[in-house]
Scaffold this active site. Structure first.
Site, PDB file in Angstrom:
ATOM      1  N   ASP B  25       0.874  -1.172   0.000  1.00  0.00           N
ATOM      2  CA  ASP B  25       0.000   0.000   0.000  1.00  0.00           C
ATOM      3  C   ASP B  25       0.910   1.220   0.000  1.00  0.00           C
ATOM      4  OD1 ASP B  25      -1.642   2.133   0.515  1.00  0.00           O
ATOM      5  OD2 ASP B  25      -2.511   1.323   2.372  1.00  0.00           O
ATOM      6  N   LYS B  86       3.099  11.283  -3.332  1.00  0.00           N
ATOM      7  CA  LYS B  86       2.069  10.643  -4.162  1.00  0.00           C
ATOM      8  C   LYS B  86       1.212  11.682  -4.878  1.00  0.00           C
ATOM      9  CE  LYS B  86      -1.503   7.077  -3.510  1.00  0.00           C
ATOM     10  NZ  LYS B  86      -2.033   6.167  -2.467  1.00  0.00           N
ATOM     11  N   GLU B 185      -7.208   0.659  -4.565  1.00  0.00           N
ATOM     12  CA  GLU B 185      -7.227   0.582  -3.104  1.00  0.00           C
ATOM     13  C   GLU B 185      -8.560   0.126  -2.524  1.00  0.00           C
ATOM     14  OE1 GLU B 185      -5.523   4.371  -2.009  1.00  0.00           O
ATOM     15  OE2 GLU B 185      -3.609   3.805  -2.897  1.00  0.00           O
ATOM     16  N   ASP B 207     -13.104   5.355   1.017  1.00  0.00           N
ATOM     17  CA  ASP B 207     -11.685   5.388   1.389  1.00  0.00           C
ATOM     18  C   ASP B 207     -11.152   6.815   1.330  1.00  0.00           C
ATOM     19  OD1 ASP B 207      -8.937   5.193   1.626  1.00  0.00           O
ATOM     20  OD2 ASP B 207      -8.668   3.690   0.071  1.00  0.00           O
TER      21      ASP B 207
HETATM   22  N1  LIG Z   1      -7.097   9.952  14.721  1.00  0.00           N
HETATM   23  C1  LIG Z   1      -7.156  10.610  13.586  1.00  0.00           C
HETATM   24  N2  LIG Z   1      -8.016  11.641  13.425  1.00  0.00           N
HETATM   25  C2  LIG Z   1      -8.055  12.326  12.259  1.00  0.00           C
HETATM   26  N3  LIG Z   1      -7.283  12.062  11.195  1.00  0.00           N
HETATM   27  C3  LIG Z   1      -6.405  11.059  11.321  1.00  0.00           C
HETATM   28  C4  LIG Z   1      -6.295  10.275  12.480  1.00  0.00           C
HETATM   29  N4  LIG Z   1      -5.341   9.341  12.272  1.00  0.00           N
HETATM   30  C5  LIG Z   1      -4.870   9.539  11.041  1.00  0.00           C
HETATM   31  N5  LIG Z   1      -5.507  10.561  10.453  1.00  0.00           N
HETATM   32  C6  LIG Z   1      -5.242  11.124   9.127  1.00  0.00           C
HETATM   33  O1  LIG Z   1      -5.289  10.100   8.157  1.00  0.00           O
HETATM   34  C7  LIG Z   1      -4.425  10.441   7.075  1.00  0.00           C
HETATM   35  C8  LIG Z   1      -3.575   9.259   6.735  1.00  0.00           C
HETATM   36  O2  LIG Z   1      -4.392   8.207   6.417  1.00  0.00           O
HETATM   37  P1  LIG Z   1      -3.862   6.939   5.641  1.00  0.00           P
HETATM   38  O3  LIG Z   1      -2.657   6.407   6.310  1.00  0.00           O
HETATM   39  O4  LIG Z   1      -5.010   6.046   5.446  1.00  0.00           O
HETATM   40  O5  LIG Z   1      -3.475   7.638   4.281  1.00  0.00           O
HETATM   41  P2  LIG Z   1      -2.586   7.106   3.110  1.00  0.00           P
HETATM   42  O6  LIG Z   1      -2.938   5.694   2.834  1.00  0.00           O
HETATM   43  O7  LIG Z   1      -1.172   7.400   3.385  1.00  0.00           O
HETATM   44  O8  LIG Z   1      -3.037   8.054   1.937  1.00  0.00           O
HETATM   45  P3  LIG Z   1      -3.776   7.760   0.552  1.00  0.00           P
HETATM   46  O9  LIG Z   1      -4.542   6.503   0.690  1.00  0.00           O
HETATM   47  O10 LIG Z   1      -4.621   8.961   0.338  1.00  0.00           O
HETATM   48  O11 LIG Z   1      -2.679   7.691  -0.436  1.00  0.00           O
HETATM   49  C9  LIG Z   1      -3.613  11.645   7.525  1.00  0.00           C
HETATM   50  O12 LIG Z   1      -4.107  12.796   6.904  1.00  0.00           O
HETATM   51  C10 LIG Z   1      -3.842  11.663   9.017  1.00  0.00           C
HETATM   52  O13 LIG Z   1      -3.762  12.962   9.547  1.00  0.00           O
HETATM   53 MG   LIG Z   2      -4.426   4.730   1.670  1.00  0.00          MG
END
Ligand SMILES: Nc1ncnc2c1ncn2[C@@H]1O[C@H](COP(=O)(O)OP(=O)(O)OP(=O)(O)O)[C@@H](O)[C@H]1O
Ligand SMILES: [Mg+2]
Lengths: 196, 630
Positions: B25, B86, B185, B207
């Protein structure tokens, strides 16, 4: 031979008889009324046999064939699932090949109504509240398409020359409505960007 | 052993041998790698037990850092520390500038369509930066699985366009990974969720991650996942929440728009921190260290947060509505709404999604790891480790594909939400007498005008036989494969001429650029390079040893005196010994010595070979057989 194919050697090669028509391919009677769940079941079976994912470790040749076959199955499924494409396809099996770009209905009342609807859509394009109204507009167009679908169904039940001609005329109208629907989608996309 | 490692992945494997495969991922904020072990799919931790790898790269004085170590340098070395890369994948320079955010890095001025970030290690493209994340995860997987991976499944947002997908695949290539499949995804999440729960029916996957938003509606029937429609925004996520909050802090604290990169980083940091705190609390204190080292302090409460982010959430709901309509599904028909991605933790997001779908969204699964877990299941199946597996994924293309026609209008060839793989052809004709060339412009998007869509590529069809206007029939075929990647073929039908096609990817890298990067990436990553050079040298050494031993076995005794033979054996032994050590220079040197020490032997062999080949033949025979071949 690449050893990669060993694992899946018990699967049939992704070969499809491309001379089969879509109804034969999906094992369905060549009728306008299609049992969508049965179509879906058969679709899943066919893709289960030919999808490129089944040949991920296979030779390039197998992968290429699988890609072709899967695209063909998808095309057949899309054609039989879609009321307009299905009607056209069935007409072609009755040797009526429509040149859709050139053919158009001469039903003046229908054309008039189309003009009005187009103007209505244009008006929606310029308002912020248009988004919901475009949605309703699309629902209305869908409803009109459904009515035409019923009409075609009846025509194909007894495919006399007269009925096939009526089906052809109905397809022409449906073509208009489909275009209108697509334009509404484009307006919706524009509004989403501007006001969403 | 080096020699064993040069075997191509997938080759020379015994049937039913387990192939090592992983799901990756590659997220905007966090990345993960997972694999199926003893039947269950699990994310793999690093040595410190962390599963999430922050998608941050720092080009430090000591070399390239990835993940937590890189993250620590975000505020101290902002120009060389890159996060959320990304968002730039498959984007042109103009897009990047119009993302509407202040990016803290400096971009190299260049003619190239792909943006390059200036760093201490030179200018880097988003593809190269992403490749570093992939390399890091690949290493983690190989270390914990104990071998080289046969292949991986890499996830991409369902709403990624062709250029973004291509860029992701290029990054994998650069990282030396074999990609079985790019997987959407939400589809990956559906696998992890659906296979676990075993629930047939229609499901919606919502998502919302760090940088992207996807909504997918799929029908699950006995292991077959049929995506009915997908929608979203490839530039909408938690980062955007952070931006609006940062805007609020700037306004409250009186920070100007042109604040330096360090302040910008601190702002984003403070904003994200506040946002995450408000998931648990009704109000939070924001502390912001200003340029003069004084501290600004303020309170942010949930109501203010909600007002700030509501417009962004509204966008997601609009996309949901559209996707349901495309899927021809009524809200009532939906079994479950599955929440995926870190930003679905925000209570306001849950509330609004619940309101729209008229049911409580499902939040019981871990929103961070579900995508990687699903990807690993798919990778395992594609590797052939699960031959009885019934799982099948039928996905769609998220955006319509079309061609530019007269007047700058778009003619759609493949509408959005068409199940892939798909092949569609469209016919065109010439509009001038004797016209022999035609420019074709491929675009992706839903709008009517070319300028409002994304330009994917420009083609030139040349060598069309001259005919009267309208007589040529040019058939342009669009192929979208199971990864969602497009290729185009063109052919003039009346004559059967294949028109030559020049592809200039609008926002992508050409094959040459990738080849250059492959070379330079080896040059950049010091450790990597050394290791690779060592491997290469060792492989070379073994090749030389084997070839020489084989030769000696054939004619060593006839062609060499005992002294000569002893000399060659000595050289040979020193190569054998050096190849066991890790000193690249020593191996190289030993090979050179051997080569020069063997020169006379090689010459003698060649002469002997020629003699043998000609023995019993007359010169005229050679001449006549040469004539025959003409
Ligand atoms: N407890 C929380 N409350 C609010 N937002 C949160 C919390 N925990 C994580 N996030 C937010 O979730 C986001 C990251 O999520 P995730 O790891 O699913 O994204 P990613 O997979 O890296 O991104 P994408 O799928 O868009 O490429 C960040 O913006 C983070 O600030
Ligand atoms: Mg993601």
């Amino acid at each position: 031979m690449a050893a990669g194919k060993v694992l899946q050697s018990d699967l049939p090669l992704p070969m499809l008889d491309l001379s089969k028509n879509y109804f034969e391919l999906f094992g369905l009677p060549a009728e306008y009324q299609v049992e969508i769940p049965a179509l879906r079941d058969r679709y899943r079976e066919l893709q289960g046999a030919v999808h490129p994912d089944r040949y991920a470790t296979g030779s390039d040749e197998e992968k290429r064939k699988a890609l072709q076959a899967a695209a063909y199955v998808n095309e057949g499924f899309d054609t039989l699932k879609n009321p307009l494409l299905r009607a056209q396809y069935l007409l072609s099996l009755h040797s009526i090949n429509m040149e859709l770009r050139e053919e158009t209905t001469k039903d003046a009342a229908f054309l008039m109504q189309q003009l009005e609807m187009r103007e209505e859509l244009e008006a929606l394009r310029h308002t912020g509240e248009g988004l919901d109204s475009v949605g309703e507009f699309m629902d209305r167009v869908s409803g009109m398409i459904k009515a035409l679908v019923s009409r075609i169904s009846v025509d194909f039940e007894t495919p006399s020359k007269e009925n096939l001609d009526d089906a052809r005329e109905t397809v022409r109208k449906m073509q208009f409505l489909n275009k209108l629907y697509a334009e509404a989608q484009a307006v919706e996309a524009q509004l989403e960007e501007e006001f969403g | 052993m080096a020699l064993l490692q040069i075997a191509e992945p997938g080759e020379a494997q015994a049937p039913h041998e387990h192939r090592l495969a992983a799901g990756i991922d590659l997220g905007t904020t966090n990345s993960l790698v997972a694999s199926v072990r003893s039947g269950t799919s699990q994310t793999l931790p690093d040595n410190d037990g962390h599963h999430l790898l922050p998608s941050v790269i720092s080009y430090s004085e000591e070399g390239i850092l990835v993940g937590r170590q890189a993250q620590k340098r975000a505020t101290t070395d902002p120009l060389n520390t890159i996060s959320s890369i990304k968002r730039l994948m498959g984007r042109g320079i103009a897009d990047v500038m119009s993302l509407g955010e202040q990016l803290p890095w400096q971009f190299a001025d260049s003619e190239a369509s792909v943006p390059r970030i200036k760093t201490r290690a030179g200018d880097v493209s988003p593809v190269e930066v992403s490749a570093e994340i992939l390399k890091c995860l690949n290493k983690r997987a190989e270390d914990s699985l104990g071998g080289e991976l046969s292949g991986v499944v890499i996830t991409v947002p369902a709403y990624f366009d062709d250029a973004q997908r291509q860029a992701t695949k290029d990054a994998a290539k650069l990282a030396g990974l074999h990609v079985y499949r790019l997987l959407n995804e939400p589809t990956a999440a559906a696998i992890a969720y659906g296979l676990d729960e075993g629930v047939d029916g229609v499901h919606a996957i919502f998502d919302l991650g760090g940088g992207t938003f996807d909504i997918s509606v799929l029908r699950l029937t006995r292991g077959v996942f049929e995506v009915m429609a997908t929608g979203g925004d490839s530039a909408l996520g938690g980062d955007d929440f952070d931006h609006v909050i940062a805007g609020w802090i700037m306004q409250q604290a009186g920070i100007s728009n042109d604040a330096d990169p360090m302040i910008q980083r601190r702002l984003m940091h403070a904003a994200r921190h506040a946002k995450e705190a408000l998931t648990e609390a009704d109000s939070t204190t924001v502390v912001m260290q200003l340029a003069d080292d004084s501290n600004w302090q303020g309170e942010l409460d949930v109501e203010t947060l909600n007002t700030l982010i509501d417009p962004l959430i509204r966008k997601t709901i609009t996309a949901c509505r559209r996707t349901l309509r495309d899927a021809e599904i009524d809200i009532e028909e939906i079994e479950d709404v599955v929440m995926v991605g870190g930003s679905t933790r925000v209570p306001r997001v849950r509330e609004k999604v619940g309101d729209f779908f008229k049911r409580e969204p499902l939040v019981s699964i871990d929103p961070d790891s579900v995508v990687a877990i699903g990807a690993a299941q798919q990778a395992n199946q594609l590797a052939g480790n699960n031959p009885d597996g019934e799982m099948l994924l039928l996905d769609v293309n998220p955006l319509s594909l079309g061609l530019e026609t007269m007047g700058g209008l778009v003619e759609k060839v493949i509408p959005r939400n068409t199940t892939i793989p798909v092949a569609r052809a469209q016919e065109f004709t010439t509009f001038k007498d004797g016209q022999t060339a035609m420019a074709i412009h491929v675009v992706q998007g839903e709008r009517e005008m070319v300028d409002d869509c994304r330009s994917l590529a420009r083609f030139e069809l040349r060598d069309i036989p001259p005919m009267v206007a309208g007589a040529a029939r040019i058939r342009v075929t669009f192929n979208v494969d199971a990864d969602g990647l497009l290729s185009v073929e063109a052919m003039e039908e009346t004559s059967g001429t294949k028109a030559s096609v020049d592809i200039k990817p609008s926002y992508g890298l050409s094959d040459n650029e990738i080849a250059d990067m492959l070379t330079s990436s080896i040059a950049h990553a010091e450790e990597d390079r050394d290791l690779r050079r060592l491997r290469e040298q060792q492989v070379d050494a073994y090749r030389v040893i084997e070839a020489l031993q084989a030769a000696l076995a054939v004619d060593g005794d006839q062609l060499l005196s005992a002294d000569e033979r002893a000399g060659i054996d000595a050289h040979l032994n020193s190569v054998i010994e050096s190849a066991k050590q890790d000193d690249v220079g020593a191996i190289e040197n030993a090979i050179k010595q051997l080569e020069s020490g063997c020169e006379f032997y090689v010459e003698r062999r060649m002469n002997a070979g020629i003699r043998e080949a000609m023995a019993g033949h007359t010169v005229s025979e050679f001449e006549s057989s040469e004539d025959d071949s003409k």
